[in-house]
Structure formats: C-alpha cells, structure tokens
Design an enzyme around this catalytic site. Structure first.
Site, PDB file in Angstrom:
ATOM      1  N   SER A  63       0.936  -1.218  -0.057  1.00  0.00           N
ATOM      2  CA  SER A  63       0.008  -0.068  -0.002  1.00  0.00           C
ATOM      3  C   SER A  63       1.028   1.467   0.168  1.00  0.00           C
ATOM      4  O   SER A  63       1.775   1.363  -0.962  1.00  0.00           O
ATOM      5  CB  SER A  63      -0.941  -0.010   1.152  1.00  0.00           C
ATOM      6  OG  SER A  63      -2.020   1.189   0.957  1.00  0.00           O
ATOM      7  N   ASP A  65      -8.026  -6.394  -5.177  1.00  0.00           N
ATOM      8  CA  ASP A  65      -7.867  -5.210  -4.463  1.00  0.00           C
ATOM      9  C   ASP A  65      -8.536  -4.198  -5.603  1.00  0.00           C
ATOM     10  O   ASP A  65      -8.065  -3.844  -6.715  1.00  0.00           O
ATOM     11  CB  ASP A  65      -6.162  -4.951  -4.399  1.00  0.00           C
ATOM     12  CG  ASP A  65      -5.725  -3.580  -3.912  1.00  0.00           C
ATOM     13  OD1 ASP A  65      -6.679  -2.665  -3.438  1.00  0.00           O
ATOM     14  OD2 ASP A  65      -4.559  -3.457  -3.612  1.00  0.00           O
ATOM     15  N   HIS A  86      -7.554  -5.256  -0.818  1.00  0.00           N
ATOM     16  CA  HIS A  86      -6.604  -4.433  -0.623  1.00  0.00           C
ATOM     17  C   HIS A  86      -5.657  -5.121   0.547  1.00  0.00           C
ATOM     18  O   HIS A  86      -4.187  -5.099   0.391  1.00  0.00           O
ATOM     19  CB  HIS A  86      -6.748  -3.068  -0.386  1.00  0.00           C
ATOM     20  CG  HIS A  86      -5.624  -1.967  -0.385  1.00  0.00           C
ATOM     21  ND1 HIS A  86      -4.520  -1.748  -1.257  1.00  0.00           N
ATOM     22  CD2 HIS A  86      -5.189  -1.551   0.884  1.00  0.00           C
ATOM     23  CE1 HIS A  86      -3.729  -1.193  -0.902  1.00  0.00           C
ATOM     24  NE2 HIS A  86      -4.007  -0.620   0.464  1.00  0.00           N
TER      25      HIS A  86
END
Lengths: 197, 364
Positions: B146, B311, B344
């Site tokens: 991320s 994601d 995610h």
C-alpha cells in the site's frame, strides 16, 4: 527447449540487445541469452510455477496472458521479441504477431509444423497427431491454432511480415537437408526471424 | 528472534518537501535479527497508512503481534535468521515517532494542527537518515505494501544507490481520483466531529473519536473485497450477546463497529488526516511533469511489483503501470498478479505463492 533451437536463436540475437520473450516458460532461454549475449531481458508467462522459477533465477518476469495483455505493452523499445513454441497456443496469433512487431524491431517465432510427415501419417490413420514436439493428446493440449509451414508463410505474406531468416528442424530437432529442401513435409519445427515491411 | 525497540533522536532535524522544517525529530524503530559484518543483509520495511514500527513478533509478553508477522520472522519469507530487518514508525504517525500528538520542542506545546504536512518523499528522506544512523550503505531490500509500497518505490527513485531490490506490493505510482475521494470523506467525518476543535482537541482533553471511527469504518470497506466481505459475513445476523453497539443487526455492521471503535482508541485523528494527505499527494512522476518513465529511469534496484486481483483500492492495473514504465526505461522489474482474496489487505496475509515469491526474490 532443444539445444539447436537455443543455438539458432542465440545466433540471431545481437549482443546487448533488449529482448522480450513471450511465453518464456521457466526462463531458461532468457537466462541463456543474458549469460551469453548480455541482453536486457524480460519474460512474459502465465503459469505460476514457471513464473516462480523465473523469479528464482532473478529474471524480470511479467505475469500476463498474452492474448489479453499484449495490447498493454506500449512503446517498448525492444530489439527482439521472441515467441518460442507458443504462437499456436494464442487465441489471436496474427494479432499478437503484429503487436510483437510493433514493439520490437525483429521477432523470433518458432512453431511446430502440422504438415510434418508424422503428423500427416497420424491424420491418415484417422487420429490427431501426437509427435515428439506435439506430445499432448487432443484433449489436454494447449494448442489452439496449429498450422503448417505453408500456412504460416502465407500469413506472413498476407500481413506484410518479412521473413529475414528461416531454419527448419527435422524430427530429431536438428538442421537437416530434407527438412530444408521440403520443409512442409520434413521439418517438425520452423524457426523464423521476422520484421515489418 | 532478537528484537530491539529504540526511539532514535535526530538532532539535525529535517527540511520537509513542503518547505517547512522540523528542528528535531524522533523515529520509533524496531529491528529484528542481526546486522552482518559487511552490513549487507539489511531489509527495510515501510509500513502502510495505519501501521507502525511493530512489524513482527511480540516485543513484550502483553504486546500485540506485529502487523506483518505472517511474512517476517525466523524461517519466514523475510527471514530474521538471515536478515537484519528494520521498521520505523513514519514521521507524523502516532506510535512514538514525532507527529501531531508530540510536543513541539520549540514551543513546549503539542503540535496539533500546526504539525507540518509530510509527504512520502519526506518519509523516505527520514528513513534515509535512519539508514545513515545505522551505518548501512545499501539495503538488500526495501519493501512495503500500500503506501508502504509507494515508499519502496520512492526509495528506488530517490536513492538509487542505496538499495539492491525493492518490493512494491498493492501500491501505485500515484493515488487515483477515487483514492483521494474516499480519503476526503474520511477526513470530513473527522473534521466535523464536535470534539475535533480544528485539530487542537488535545487542549480540550477530548478526542474526535466518533469521526475517527467513521473514517476507519469507511477505510475497512475499501480494504476488503466485495467477495471476501460476502464470504466472511454474508447477510448473517449478529447474535445479541456479542453486539458491540445497540443498533447492530448484521455481522458486517458489528465488524465495522468493533474495528472502528478499537482504532479510534489507539490512533490520533491529526495523524489520520496527515497520513491520508500524504497518500493522496503522492505522485512519483510529479517532478517530471507526469512522465513516469523519465522518473523511473534512474532506478538501479531490481523491482518486484505485486498486485492483487481482489484489490479495488490499488487494483492490479496500477502495478502493471509501474512495471511497464520501468521496462520501457530498461529497469529490471517483475510484475505478478496474485489472487489474494482479502482485497487491498491481501498484501498483509501470507499465502503459499506470495511467501515463495518474496523469498525467491530476496534470495535470487
């Protein structure tokens, strides 16, 4: 990949060139070209196990379905695109070939010849060909678009791909006189170096 | 696993991208394993938005398990028997490093809303200072997921000679419009909390807990995939005994309530705003008028970019963009798209394939 095929491809690829290998498998050819030709190499592969083997070798590998993903490869300045024994597995081989020639100056293609005499014998006996370089049964093969040498060269002519070099391998995977004289019958595999007109 | 936790003080301060300056700052740092003699086995872990320095194991008996414990540890993908693993709490955070809830040494008061804007570039800069402090010339790997992946990317751009490899997972070269939009809703809910007081809630001895909770609940929706949520909770009702709030009907509501509540106890609202702003503002190619290829052309590290199918916050296409641009400028770069059912959040969880790939990339 057999050693003659690797040697042929090696002799065509220039030193320090930028190469992309579509359907790179476990990355052996790329590794060979990096070691012997100092190429800047990238592989494209869909099989998880083979991708893993590429990563273990320290290669740059892209997980991508060629049919779906080849349009995404934009403005890549490759000297060579290689498609070894994979073209017949694609949904749209002619589109992929054209695309490969858009992103590279030259393109190496190897393909099994369905016109090879053993394939013809198989078909005459009423069965789908199973030969050393087409080893899988019809129900488990990845091949979607098999063709003969004649078919392939017609496609090249129709699409405006120039054949710069070609070499034909016999059933033993070696260069042979008969295979060179009558490739559509006596070669089991064709090796081409293409570029755009 | 040999674990150390240190608060490292940087007396020299740092000039930030925004033009502001912190005259002094601290970084809370955790390390695992041992640095070898030639200092070549260092791995820097960059944490995601709400993560911190506590990446693996338990520092003390009553400590929680580190956020990437599935990946980092003895014999794991990032093997602390072989590598010296370092993770620091980002500047502006609220887990020990200098942030909005710290006392400003110049004024003796809590920074609050006056804490300067920090960026991904600033985090990387401060991590470089930490690298120098540790006397490490070159990291074997800088890795994160991320916004941690954005830091790993930024590392390879900003300090090409200071790392051998970079792992960029579930990330992007810039945040998308949708990312910014989601973050703005989260920030708005914090700002509109009656206890926010324009960011100076510390003076009033209150916390904008409700706003922070709502922000986090929204966040959790974006971290999971539709399929995973459906699989995990379905339309099942929450049994009455374990309801965390009175008006909860469904399990998914209970989950969000629980996660939001817990988070709002631990996290600082100003840090939340600051971190999301840093995420929104990141655009690797900003300095090159949006030309990502030009931006990546200085990279010397070998890159491993991983995206996850489920994601939708940083979808696989964002990973492919990095890979394509890197390839076009001759950077060594692999790009894999893993299944990862947790949306995610997938980058946090070990799976056979993910573990093997990370391990092979480190050791190849």
């Amino acid at each position: 990949m057999n050693i003659s095929l690797t040697k042929i491809i090696e002799s065509w690829i220039t030193d320090n060139s930028k190469v992309i290998d579509f359907g790179c498998g476990d990355g052996s050819l790329l590794q060979f070209l990096i070691d012997n030709k100092n190429v800047n190499g990238y592989g494209v592969e869909i099989d998880h196990e083979k991708i893993q083997q590429c990563v273990e070798k320290g290669l740059s590998v892209i997980e991508q379905d060629i049919d779906e993903g080849i349009q995404d490869f934009v403005s890549s300045n490759f000297d060579f695109a290689i498609m070894a024994s994979s073209i017949q597995c694609l949904k749209n081989p002619h589109i992929a070939l054209g695309r490969m020639l858009d992103l590279s100056k030259q393109c190496v293609v190897t393909l099994p010849n369905l016109g090879y005499w053993r394939c013809r014998l198989n078909l005459l006996s009423g069965k789908m060909p199973v030969t050393p370089n087409l080893p899988s049964s019809w129900y488990e093969t990845d091949n979607l678009h098999l063709c003969t040498i004649k078919d392939f060269e017609k496609l090249c002519a129709d699409e405006g791909f120039v054949v710069n070099k070609k070499i034909f391998l016999n059933g033993q995977g070696k260069k042979g006189t008969l295979a060179s004289l009558f490739p559509n019958i006596f070669s089991s595999e064709g090796v081409y170096l293409l570029e755009r007109k | 696993m040999k674990t150390e936790r240190n608060l490292i003080h940087f007396e020299s301060g740092i000039d930030l991208e925004s033009g502001s300056r912190l005259n002094k700052f601290d970084l809370m740092v955790e390390t695992y394993g041992n640095l070898n003699k030639d200092k070549s086995n260092g791995i820097l872990i960059c944490h995601a938005f709400s993560g911190n320095h506590h990446a693996a194991g338990k520092f003390s008996a009553d400590d929680s398990i580190g956020w990437w414990d599935q990946i980092i540890g003895p014999g794991k993908s990032i093997d602390t028997n072989k590598y010296f693993v370092v993770c620091s709490n980002n500047l502006g955070g609220c887990s020990g490093s200098t942030g909005p809830s710290s006392v400003n040494p110049d004024t003796g008061e809590i920074y609050g809303k006056d804490f300067p804007i920090v960026s991904v570039e600033d985090w990387v800069q401060s991590q470089k200072m930490l690298t120098d402090y540790l006397n490490i010339e070159k990291w074997h790997l800088v890795v994160g997921g991320s916004i941690g992946g954005m830091q790993a990317l930024q590392w390879s751009i900003a300090f090409p000679d200071s790392l051998k490899k970079a792992g960029i997972f579930a990330a992007a070269a810039k945040s998308s419009t949708q990312n910014i939009a989601m973050n703005e809703v989260a920030r708005e809910s914090i700002r509109k909390d009656k206890d926010f007081h324009g960011g100076d809630y510390y003076k009033h001895n209150v916390k904008p807990k409700n706003g922070l909770k709502t922000a986090r609940m929204l966040g959790h929706i974006t971290y999971l995939s539709e399929k995973h949520m459906d699989h995990k909770f379905g339309r099942k009702f929450q049994d009455e005994e374990s309801r965390v709030a009175g008006d909860v009907d469904y399990q998914v509501e209970n989950y969000l309530q629980y996660k939001g509540e817990k988070f709002s106890d631990l996290f600082d609202a100003n840090s939340y705003i600051l971190m999301t702003k840093a995420m929104d503002d990141y655009d690797a190619s900003e300095g090159n008028s949006g030309d990502l290829e030009k931006t990546l052309s200085s990279i010397k590290a070998k890159l491993l970019v991983i995206g996850f199918e489920s994601d939708w916050l940083y979808p696989p296409q964002r990973s492919k963009e990095i890979q394509l641009a890197a390839m076009n400028v001759n950077v060594e770069c692999s790009c894999l798209i893993l299944y990862g059912k947790q949306g995610h959040d997938s980058f946090l969880f070990a799976s056979k394939r993910y573990e093997k790939i990370i391990k092979s990339f480190i050791e190849s």
